[in-house]
Design an enzyme around this catalytic site. Structure first.
Site, short mmCIF file in Angstrom:
data_model
loop_
_atom_site.label_atom_id
_atom_site.label_comp_id
_atom_site.label_asym_id
_atom_site.label_seq_id
_atom_site.Cartn_x
_atom_site.Cartn_y
_atom_site.Cartn_z
CG ASP A 171 -4.51 3.30 1.88
OD1 ASP A 171 -5.23 2.57 2.60
OD2 ASP A 171 -4.35 3.08 0.67
CG ASN B 69 4.32 3.63 1.88
OD1 ASN B 69 4.69 4.79 1.98
ND2 ASN B 69 3.51 3.07 2.75
CG ASP C 103 -8.45 3.39 -0.62
OD1 ASP C 103 -7.91 3.09 0.46
OD2 ASP C 103 -8.16 2.83 -1.71
CG ASP D 199 4.72 8.55 7.58
OD1 ASP D 199 3.91 7.64 7.32
OD2 ASP D 199 5.58 8.47 8.48
#
Length: 178
Positions: free
Chosen positions: A107, A71, A63, A80
């Site tokens: 993620d 983000n 994770d 990304d």
């Protein structure tokens, strides 16, 4: 002769398109690793193989810590790229051709490690964790807090593996409580 060449050329191009479509069917577009469909297929195959040969099968769930923060601070294109970097770190740590790296969702990533016992899987997980911290990837522009990973390892042998869901749940429990 021309007709034979045209048919051969068409067959070759058709084969390339089919191979590309198959690759796209099995790959995650963002991270460039196996997608969930391929992960499911691989896990089922490896569980059968481990059951027949009574060998270990290990799974590592990975994770990306605080990915929403990344983000929000850096934008979705950078997000990304972060996921792609994680995939690169995982791929570099799983050196054998039988090891499969995939994006499990959002993620989260997964490593499927056939013929790998718990101690070897734990060493690989620690290598991944350290290697990610060696990357120059920060949560924000201040370059003070590097992107990190939390990993959960599960390993079972042969017929002790009840199902793919069970093995992944064990790794998820280790991720949450480890």
């Amino acid at each position: 002769m021309l007709c034979t060449w045209i048919v051969a050329d068409f067959a070759q191009r058709s084969s390339k398109v089919t191979a590309t479509n198959l690759q796209n069917y099995r790959a995650d577009f963002v991270a460039g690793v196996a997608n969930s469909r391929q992960i499911d297929e691989t896990l089922k195959q490896e569980i059968k193989r481990a059951g027949r040969s009574d060998t270990h099968l290990s799974v590592i769930l990975i994770d990306v810590d605080h990915f929403k923060r990344f983000n929000d601070s850096n934008g979705h294109q950078a997000g990304d790229q972060c996921l792609s970097t994680v995939a690169d770190v995982l791929s570099a740590s799983a050196k054998r051709s039988m090891d499969v790296i995939g994006r499990y969702g959002g993620d989260e990533f997964i490593m499927i490690l056939p013929n790998t016992d718990a101690s070897a899987a734990a060493r690989i997980a620690e290598k991944v964790r350290r290697e990610m911290l060696n990357r120059v990837l920060y949560y924000d522009g201040e370059n003070t807090d590097k992107v990190s990973l939390t990993l959960g390892v599960a390993s079972l042998q042969g017929r002790a593996i009840k199902s793919a869901e069970n093995l992944v749940k064990l790794a998820d429990d280790a991720l949450l409580h480890g």
